[in-house]
Write an enzyme that holds these catalytic residues in place. Structure first.
Site, PDB file in Angstrom:
ATOM      1  N   SER A  43     -24.723 -62.462  50.844  1.00 43.22           N
ATOM      2  CA  SER A  43     -23.215 -62.483  50.908  1.00 43.22           C
ATOM      3  C   SER A  43     -22.596 -62.362  49.672  1.00 43.22           C
ATOM      4  O   SER A  43     -22.957 -62.926  48.584  1.00 43.22           O
ATOM      5  CB  SER A  43     -22.557 -63.672  51.678  1.00 43.22           C
ATOM      6  OG  SER A  43     -22.908 -63.754  52.934  1.00 43.22           O
TER       7      SER A  43
ATOM      8  N   ASP B  11     -12.834 -60.068  53.680  1.00 40.49           N
ATOM      9  CA  ASP B  11     -13.737 -60.770  53.130  1.00 40.49           C
ATOM     10  C   ASP B  11     -13.958 -60.712  51.766  1.00 40.49           C
ATOM     11  O   ASP B  11     -15.551 -60.343  51.390  1.00 40.49           O
ATOM     12  CB  ASP B  11     -15.150 -60.583  54.034  1.00 40.49           C
ATOM     13  CG  ASP B  11     -16.048 -61.731  54.113  1.00 40.49           C
ATOM     14  OD1 ASP B  11     -15.706 -62.815  53.532  1.00 40.49           O
ATOM     15  OD2 ASP B  11     -17.113 -61.271  54.268  1.00 40.49           O
TER      16      ASP B  11
ATOM     17  N   HIS C 185     -15.720 -65.737  52.392  1.00 39.56           N
ATOM     18  CA  HIS C 185     -16.385 -66.843  52.906  1.00 39.56           C
ATOM     19  C   HIS C 185     -17.057 -67.534  52.181  1.00 39.56           C
ATOM     20  O   HIS C 185     -17.598 -68.570  52.413  1.00 39.56           O
ATOM     21  CB  HIS C 185     -17.002 -66.280  54.229  1.00 39.56           C
ATOM     22  CG  HIS C 185     -18.363 -65.586  54.221  1.00 39.56           C
ATOM     23  ND1 HIS C 185     -18.549 -64.451  54.280  1.00 39.56           N
ATOM     24  CD2 HIS C 185     -19.737 -66.203  54.000  1.00 39.56           C
ATOM     25  CE1 HIS C 185     -19.733 -63.848  53.909  1.00 39.56           C
ATOM     26  NE2 HIS C 185     -20.346 -64.911  53.623  1.00 39.56           N
TER      27      HIS C 185
END
Length: 304
Positions: free
Chosen positions: A249, A178, A142
């Protein structure tokens, strides 16, 4: 007189013995507690300096257009990166040692874009880490697949010393897991890579480093609290008690030996009155991609 002389000699021996013991003890303590001098972080100056360098790179057209990276993302979707990794063992580290172990390999990952509300170029905030000295970096899918409503110039990685590396290729991309594996241009410089563990273990101590809310090189500690299956992707995930937030992230999660056991991915909130964010916040899950999934996108080097 003879008696006094004997007493004098006895006191001298005791005094020297005490001093000798003290010196040995102090010498040992100086080795045991030897630490690296800490420097205060200035996150805003770090991001500002990185943004200026990236502006210069984009202005001189020395970056890889984001459009080209999107093509790589499609071409190498669910592909093995082909990167050969050696799984190495290392000794357990103190928390202080762990901070600098992670700091050397953790990167600030950002996409540059022109703001639609001001004339300035901005840099998005995410995290990543080096897995091969030749400039191979791991982050989240992402992170490399942002909203299409914004036009991005390119993708960049910044190390703790402020060196900016242009992302030149997406070697592997997995939306379900991811995960994304990137190649950055190092111009011959060897980067410090984090070793990958073979697997993650529920209950083991872990450390996380990332840049939550642009608090750069922020480390937290916790444990792996459980392993579970993501209901949407049907892929395994782990949850940890080490804290993180937006901007972390893609950051590394390592065991107490400094081996990667996971990659920061997402958070999930639970409230007293369900998923509509009503009532009191009861639980905030910190969700991580396990290293056993990351290992599927690299090759293990065969030692000769």
């Amino acid at each position: 007189m003879k008696f006094n002389y004997i007493i004098y000699l006895t006191l001298v021996v005791i005094f020297n013995s005490c001093n000798s013991t003290k010196n040995i003890s102090e010498a040992n303590e100086s080795v045991v507690f030897e630490t690296q001098e800490d420097e205060a972080e200035n996150s805003s100056e770090f991001v500002k300096a990185a943004s200026l360098k990236i502006d210069e790179i984009v202005a001189s057209n020395k970056h890889i257009p984001f459009k080209k990276l999107k093509e790589d993302r499609v071409k190498n979707y669910e592909a093995n990166s082909g990167v050969e990794i050696v799984h190495t063992m290392s000794e357990k580290k103190t928390g202080h040692e762990m901070y600098y172990h992670l700091q050397k390999s953790t990167l600030y990952i950002g996409s540059s874009y022109l703001c639609d509300q001001c004339p300035n170029v901005h840099l998005s905030a995410a995290s990543g880490f080096v897995i091969h000295e030749d400039g191979v970096v791991v982050t989240n899918y992402h992170v490399i697949s942002p909203k299409d409503t914004i036009e991005y110039d390119g993708l960049f990685a910044v190390d703790y010393d402020g060196n900016v590396y242009v992302v030149t290729e997406i070697l592997s991309a997995s939306k379900a897991n991811d995960l994304a594996i990137l190649k950055v241009e190092t111009n011959g410089k060897k980067l410090t890579a984090l070793p990958l563990a073979d697997q993650e273990l529920v209950g083991e101590d872990v450390y996380m480093m990332g840049h939550p809310f642009k608090n750069t090189f922020f480390m937290t500690k916790g444990i792996i609290s459980r392993k579970f299956v993501n209901s949407k992707s049907s892929k395994p995930r782990i949850s940890i008690t080490a804290d993180f937030g937006i901007g972390a992230s893609g950051g590394p999660v390592v065991n107490d030996s400094g081996q990667v056991v996971g990659v920061v991915s997402a958070t999930r909130s639970y409230y007293t009155e369900g998923a509509n964010r009503k009532g009191d916040l009861q639980l905030l899950l910190k969700i991580v991609i396990p290293v056993s999934e990351l290992n599927k996108y690299v090759k293990e080097e065969v030692l000769k």
